[in-house]
Structure formats: C-alpha cells, structure tokens
Design an enzyme around this catalytic site. Structure first.
Site, PDB file in Angstrom:
ATOM      1  N   ASP A   1       0.833  -1.204   0.000  1.00  0.00           N
ATOM      2  CA  ASP A   1       0.000   0.000   0.000  1.00  0.00           C
ATOM      3  C   ASP A   1       0.867   1.253   0.000  1.00  0.00           C
ATOM      4  OD1 ASP A   1      -2.367   1.384  -0.041  1.00  0.00           O
ATOM      5  OD2 ASP A   1      -2.682   1.280   2.129  1.00  0.00           O
TER       6      ASP A   1
ATOM      7  N   HIS B   1       2.070   3.358  -9.106  1.00  0.00           N
ATOM      8  CA  HIS B   1       1.898   1.926  -9.388  1.00  0.00           C
ATOM      9  C   HIS B   1       3.080   1.392 -10.202  1.00  0.00           C
ATOM     10  CE1 HIS B   1      -1.924   2.174  -7.547  1.00  0.00           C
ATOM     11  NE2 HIS B   1      -2.561   2.753  -8.543  1.00  0.00           N
TER      12      HIS B   1
ATOM     13  N   LEU C   1      11.001 -20.232  -4.805  1.00  0.00           N
ATOM     14  CA  LEU C   1      10.078 -19.348  -4.082  1.00  0.00           C
ATOM     15  C   LEU C   1       8.711 -19.512  -4.725  1.00  0.00           C
ATOM     16  CD1 LEU C   1       9.487 -16.848  -2.155  1.00  0.00           C
ATOM     17  CD2 LEU C   1       9.922 -15.432  -4.166  1.00  0.00           C
TER      18      LEU C   1
HETATM   19  C1  IPE Z   1      -5.361  -2.800  -0.088  1.00  0.00           C
HETATM   20  O1  IPE Z   1      -5.035  -1.479  -0.314  1.00  0.00           O
HETATM   21  C2  IPE Z   1      -5.357  -3.572  -1.360  1.00  0.00           C
HETATM   22  C3  IPE Z   1      -4.062  -3.679  -2.055  1.00  0.00           C
HETATM   23  C4  IPE Z   1      -2.902  -3.259  -1.655  1.00  0.00           C
HETATM   24  C5  IPE Z   1      -4.135  -4.358  -3.299  1.00  0.00           C
HETATM   25  P1  IPE Z   1      -6.133  -0.334  -0.382  1.00  0.00           P
HETATM   26  O2  IPE Z   1      -5.402   0.935  -0.495  1.00  0.00           O
HETATM   27  O3  IPE Z   1      -7.138  -0.642  -1.434  1.00  0.00           O
HETATM   28  O4  IPE Z   1      -6.830  -0.482   1.046  1.00  0.00           O
HETATM   29  P2  IPE Z   1      -7.885   0.424   1.809  1.00  0.00           P
HETATM   30  O5  IPE Z   1      -9.117   0.425   0.984  1.00  0.00           O
HETATM   31  O6  IPE Z   1      -7.289   1.779   1.953  1.00  0.00           O
HETATM   32  O7  IPE Z   1      -8.059  -0.245   3.128  1.00  0.00           O
HETATM   33  C1  IPE Z   2      -1.694   0.193  -3.307  1.00  0.00           C
HETATM   34  O1  IPE Z   2      -1.451   1.546  -3.336  1.00  0.00           O
HETATM   35  C2  IPE Z   2      -1.878  -0.380  -4.680  1.00  0.00           C
HETATM   36  C3  IPE Z   2      -3.229  -0.848  -4.982  1.00  0.00           C
HETATM   37  C4  IPE Z   2      -4.243  -0.876  -4.165  1.00  0.00           C
HETATM   38  C5  IPE Z   2      -3.448  -1.307  -6.327  1.00  0.00           C
HETATM   39  P1  IPE Z   2      -2.631   2.591  -3.322  1.00  0.00           P
HETATM   40  O2  IPE Z   2      -3.006   2.889  -4.727  1.00  0.00           O
HETATM   41  O3  IPE Z   2      -3.735   2.139  -2.449  1.00  0.00           O
HETATM   42  O4  IPE Z   2      -1.906   3.849  -2.689  1.00  0.00           O
HETATM   43  P2  IPE Z   2      -2.511   4.882  -1.651  1.00  0.00           P
HETATM   44  O5  IPE Z   2      -3.022   4.093  -0.478  1.00  0.00           O
HETATM   45  O6  IPE Z   2      -3.590   5.638  -2.343  1.00  0.00           O
HETATM   46  O7  IPE Z   2      -1.339   5.742  -1.301  1.00  0.00           O
HETATM   47 MG    MG Z   3      -4.142   2.387  -0.469  1.00  0.00          MG
END
Ligand code: IPE
Ligand code: IPE
Ligand code: MG
Length: 265
Positions: free
Chosen positions: A26, A43, A137
């Site tokens: 995240d 990303h 792995l």
């Molecule tokens: C969780 O991250 C899902 C992934 C990393 C794929 P999110 O950024 O979507 O989570 P929430 O919604 O903030 O909890």
């Molecule tokens: C996690 O990073 C990646 C996915 C959920 C695909 P986020 O896109 O949720 O990044 P933040 O939480 O907005 O910084």
């Molecule tokens: Mg996120």
C-alpha cells in the site's frame, strides 16, 4: 501439498526466516502525490519494488511470498486507474515471467480471475504452467482477491463436492479449497503505507500470523525495509495460545540474525 499444520489445530513449525510472508503493498498513490505525479506513476514504481522484494525473498530463503496487488474492493476506484492497473499486470507478466522462471520462482495468481480479460487469464495460465516445476520461491499475486470471497468459494466448492458434509465441515475439510491451500499459513504479514488494517486480505490463515505495519510507502520498500520487518518478526514470541513458560528453550527467534541464510539450516 495440504499437510501443513493449522495454527489452531496444532503448533506449526517456525524458523528464524518466515516461511511465508504475505504483503499488502500500500501507498503507491501517496508516493506519487508527494512528487506531484499522477497516482499511476506510483503503481509503476510499485512494480520495481515487487521485483526488489521478490529477489530479496529468494536470497533470504523465504519459501512463500503472497502479494496483494488488487482487492475485490479496488474495482471502486476511478475507471482509468483500474484500467491502468490491468494493463500493468499484463505488461508485468509478459516482462517478468522469463526472469522469474530462470530464478526458480513458481508463479501463481490467486483471486477471482473470472472478471479479468481473457488475454490476462491466458498469460496467467501460461505463467503458472511454465513455472509449475519450480521450487525456490512460491510467489502468489492476489488479484481480485478478497478474504471473504476466498472463504465463501472454498465452502461452496467443498459442499458441492461433498454434499453430505453440510453441518459437519471441519477445518481440515475446508483447507484444500482455500486459494492458498498449497502454502503454510503466513508467518509474517507486512502492510506498508501506514494503515493498520487487513482490508479483506487473507482472513482465515492470518489467525496466528505476526503482523507488521510500516509507514514506508510501497515504492520505497526495499531489501533493508524487508530485513527490518524480518528482524521485528524474529523478536516476537509465538505462543499459539501457550504461556511463555511453556515454550521450549530454543523456541525464541530473537537470537538468530537476519543475515543467516537457508544454507545454515
Ligand atoms: C489494499 O489497499 C489492497 C491492495 C494493496 C491491493 P487499499 O489501499 O485498497 O486499502 P484500503 O481500501 O485503503 O483499506
Ligand atoms: C496500493 O497503493 C496499490 C493498490 C491498491 C493497487 P494505493 O493505490 O492504495 O496507494 P494509496 O493508499 O492511495 O497511497
Ligand atoms: Mg491504499
């Protein structure tokens, strides 16, 4: 490979290097925002971090790595971001699978793949078949994965195969139907990006997993950050319901160094 011990039925084996690490990657969007870049740039950099962490796990002798790439709730994001992520998954698979194979990595995708484009599903099947014999792995990418979806699909498939089990389902019956049936339960869960929640990632098998949360944003997560998580893990006392006094003398993980590798086993 479904003979791993369930942490609620038996005490699983635990080594100084976690056998299975599950990660919520995240913070990509915030990484980009801090740099006045579009979220999707985060990303893209997140994929670089995936490469780094996979390599570091191979080097450290981690057997299973499960990465949350797209949750069943992430479809709620803006359409352009979802479509960018889908394209990135395809590109990443095409670009990386050869290298993963060369390095002895077995690839799997877990989640409800039925919602994805046929091209992506074909690439996944090919990658899984190509790497099926690899043993270094076990890398799983969780896409359109949700912990509740997983438990429900497992229950439904189990009861379809064994209608007589209704009302008498045991943990052992369910285990082979879960998406991560091939892996021991995660020893270490890592969430980057500062949030302290599970966000519907693996629910069933996190029952006794050590949880580690870090403010580091996923694109900044590197081998040193992984080592900090492993060192934190090594300092935990995994009691599985017992008292501290009941643990065998050598049960502590703290005395081991993260620098030790599989060869020292
Ligand atoms: C969780 O991250 C899902 C992934 C990393 C794929 P999110 O950024 O979507 O989570 P929430 O919604 O903030 O909890
Ligand atoms: C996690 O990073 C990646 C996915 C959920 C695909 P986020 O896109 O949720 O990044 P933040 O939480 O907005 O910084
Ligand atoms: Mg996120």
């Amino acid at each position: 490979m479904t003979d791993f011990k369930s942490s609620t039925l038996e005490i699983p084996d635990a080594g100084r290097i976690p056998r299975h690490i599950a990660v919520i990657m995240d913070g990509n969007g915030r990484w980009a925002k801090q740099r006045f870049l579009p979220r999707v740039a985060g990303h893209r950099r997140g994929l670089d971090a995936v490469r780094t962490v996979v390599r570091a796990c191979v080097e450290r002798g981690v057997d299973f790595l499960t990465l949350f790439a797209f949750s069943s709730e992430n479809w709620r994001r803006p359409a352009e971001e979802v479509s960018f992520l889908m394209q990135l998954f395809v590109i990443a698979l095409e670009q990386e699978i050869g290298k993963l194979h060369e390095n002895g990595v077995r690839f799997r995708a877990i989640g409800d793949l039925s919602r994805f484009e046929p091209e992506f599903r074909r690439l996944v099947s090919e990658a899984e078949a190509l790497t099926a014999g690899n043993q270094r792995l076990n890398l799983a990418i969780a896409v359109n994965y949700g912990g509740r979806w997983d438990v429900l699909q497992a229950v439904n498939r189990l009861l379809r195969d064994n209608p007589g089990l209704a009302g008498a389902v045991s943990e052992r019956d369910l285990a082979p139907y879960l998406a991560l049936h091939y892996a021991p339960e995660p020893d270490l869960f890592i969430r980057t990006g500062g949030e302290q929640r599970i966000s519907n990632f693996v629910l069933w098998q996190l029952a006794y997993t050590e949880l580690y949360f870090t403010d580091t944003l996923w694109p900044d997560f590197d081998a040193a950050a992984l080592d900090r998580a492993i060192i934190s893990y090594q300092q935990r006392e995994r009691r599985f319901g017992r008292t501290s006094e009941q643990l065998p003398e050598d049960a502590g993980l703290a005395s081991f160094s993260v620098a030790d590798t599989r060869s020292a086993d």
